[in-house]
Design an enzyme around this catalytic site. Structure first.
Site, PDB file in Angstrom:
ATOM      1  CD  GLU A 227      39.613  31.934  39.405  1.00  0.00           C
ATOM      2  OE1 GLU A 227      40.305  31.026  38.865  1.00  0.00           O
ATOM      3  OE2 GLU A 227      39.959  32.510  40.440  1.00  0.00           O
ATOM      4  CG  ASP A 303      43.282  29.734  43.323  1.00  0.00           C
ATOM      5  OD1 ASP A 303      44.377  30.190  42.895  1.00  0.00           O
ATOM      6  OD2 ASP A 303      42.803  28.656  42.916  1.00  0.00           O
TER       7      ASP A 303
END
Ligand SMILES: *[C@@H]1O[C@H](CO)[C@@H](O)[C@H](O)[C@H]1NC(C)=O
Ligand SMILES: *[C@@H]1O[C@H](CO)[C@@H](O)[C@H](O)[C@H]1NC(C)=O
Ligand SMILES: *[C@@H]1O[C@H](CO)[C@@H](O)[C@H](O)[C@H]1NC(C)=O
Length: 503
Positions: A227, A303
């Site tokens: 991430e 995401d």
């Protein structure tokens, strides 16, 4: 065998050897005390005793579904069952079942913070069921061909690592199917489909994205998506020990435990694993300790960044940090599964070097041929009495696929060097520019026609086929989101009779 051993020992040893030969990847992880908590494959059972469903396909003709199982416990998927269920229509892979018993199945990914998908409600696309044919030990199976916009996810998992808990994962990928966009991932991600910060993911990434880390040469590389960064090593930047990869079948491994993670890879068809990185967590805040959330993603970022492409054949996630030795045994099992390429085409032969025409078969339109006017691809009524210019505009030469030599490209007979390619799913005739994008957009895989002749499948969007709609040319999916995807008359509109060229 040492002579001091009892006469029973050799028998026990033989039995143990036989069992370990038959063991699937998840049996091997279990014997290493790092059991699979998710096991996904459309090609084979990942436990020697697993005989449940591998994946579900949904056909577009009537919306019905069927589960595809292995031919036998521990065996290869029953691809013939898919072919039969999907005959004369198209099929999507709607569920990739978890074989671990924890019900961590993968289904159509919902919209996320970075992107919505093209389907109703912002869901991502499902993969076409026939985009990634292979053989395992000579038996046909299908992988999961992820085009940009395609994604699978499970936000409500059971047993997947959270926080800083240790985990491992591997996947077998097509090392030749990738791009530079974010992010073709498989692994641990956020449960709310948003970027919730550094260290909230831990997944395998494959491709040529250079926004964060890179490896040697120009890629593609195996990296870890943790991430807010694709990591080839300890920190963002280049790790030249992370090689550019050229294998058709690529084993990819990411694993992490407190203060430590590793990246390993191998040719899935032969040889053993190499370690590309093993060491400390990135030094930026948020990565040590990690804040893993335990969702599972395939083909997208945490995401829902969904612009990447790649192909997934099998993969697992484990509880606990697997030893290198356990992973080496898993790699040996993958090699023994004997992944090999399979034909991407079917139906009447479309021969490289031949000069052809495409006749529409839709009733009322079957005197029209695929043609072009400048860059616009359309259908026009062509006959022996048509002008030479029109005859030439409706004539094409079959070339080896610019983006994949297992398929073909179509060069314009009146404009040598120009090819049929799609852009935003509209067909154009444009001059080849040698780019990866052009080459892939100009590559098509003829298959048996949905009603007759051939249907011309897009290589990089295998849910989509040459279609005439309002006499213009598209690549269309049956019942997809655009007007030209309209289900009405789809099968006829994508079935073409390929004949000799006019000129
Ligand atoms: C990628 O790797 C191959 C095989 O190791 C090598 O031949 C090639 O030059 C490399 N390409 C780049 C751009 O690094
Ligand atoms: C090609 O397009 C031009 C410009 O739109 C049009 O005038 C012409 O009639 C078209 N030719 C054919 C053969 O369709
Ligand atoms: C199904 O497809 C095959 C192969 O193209 C074709 O021969 C057959 O006629 C089709 N059947 C129907 C009902 O369209």
């Amino acid at each position: 065998m040492p002579s001091s051993r009892s006469t029973l020992r050799p028998i026990v040893a033989l039995a143990a050897t036989a069992a370990s030969v038959a063991a699937g990847p998840c049996d091997i992880y279990a014997s290493g005390n790092t059991p699979c908590v998710a096991a996904h494959s459309t090609t084979r059972s990942l436990y020697n005793a697993y005989s449940g469903p591998l994946y579900q396909v949904k056909r577009t003709s009537d919306g019905s579904t069927t589960d595809i199982q292995a031919l036998s416990a521990g065996g290869v998927a029953n691809a013939a069952a898919q072919d039969s269920f999907c005959g004369n229509t198209t099929c999507l892979i709607s569920i990739i079942y978890d074989q671990s018993g924890r019900k961590n199945h993968l289904t159509q990914a919902p919209p996320g913070g970075a992107a919505s998908g093209p389907q109703p409600g912002g869901y991502d696309d499902l993969a076409g069921a026939t985009g990634a044919p292979v053989t395992l030990n000579g038996q046909k199976a299908y992988g999961v061909f992820v085009s940009p916009g395609t994604g699978y996810r499970n936000d409500g998992t059971n047993g997947i690592a959270t926080g800083d808990q240790p985990e491992g994962m591997y996947a077998v990928l097509d090392g030749t199917h990738y791009n530079g966009a974010c992010c073709f991932d498989y692994g641990n991600a956020e449960t709310n489909n948003l970027d919730t910060g550094n260290g909230h993911m831990e997944s395998i990434y494959y491709g040529t994205c250079t926004i964060w880390g890179t490896g040697a040469g120009n890629g593609p590389w195996l990296m870890a998506d943790l991430e807010n960064g694709l990591f080839s090593g300890s920190n963002p930047g280049q790790n030249t020990a992370d090689p550019n990869l050229t294998n058709r079948f690529q084993t990819a491994i990411v694993k992490g435990e407190p203060h430590q993670w590793a990246l390993r890879g191998a040719n899935s068809a032969s040889g053993s694993l190499s370690t590309y990185y093993s060491g400390a967590r990135p030094s930026a805040s948020g990565y040590d300790p990690m804040s893993k959330e335990g969702a599972i993603i395939l083909g997208i970022g945490g995401d829902n960044s969904n612009s990447a492409q790649g192909t997934f054949y099998e993969g697992v996630m484990t509880s606990g940090y697997p030893s290198d030795a356990t992973e080496n045994s898993v790699q040996a099992n993958i090699v023994a599964a004997k992944y090999a390429v399979s034909s991407l085409t079917s139906g009447p032969a479309v021969t490289v070097g031949s000069s052809i025409s495409f006749r529409a078969t839709t009733p009322g339109y079957d005197t029209r041929y695929l043609s072009h006017n400048g860059s616009a691809v359309n259908t026009q009524v062509v006959s022996s009495s048509s002008s030479t210019a029109l005859k030439k505009a409706a004539s094409w030469t079959v070339r080896t696929g610019l983006g994949n030599s297992g398929c073909v490209s179509f060069e314009s007979n009146d404009t040598p060097g120009s090819y049929i390619r799609h852009n935003n799913f509209v067909l154009y005739v444009q001059a080849g520019d040698g780019s990866k994008q052009f080459n892939e957009d100009a590559t098509f895989c003829p298959q048996a026609g949905l009603t007759q002749g051939n249907s011309i499948r897009s290589w990089n969007y295998p849910t989509r086929f040459f279609r005439h709609f309002a006499n213009n040319g598209y690549i269309a999916s049956d019942g997809g989101p655009h007007d030209f995807d309209n289900a009405n008359s789809f099968n006829n509109d994508v079935s073409w009779v390929i004949g000799k060229s006019f000129a």
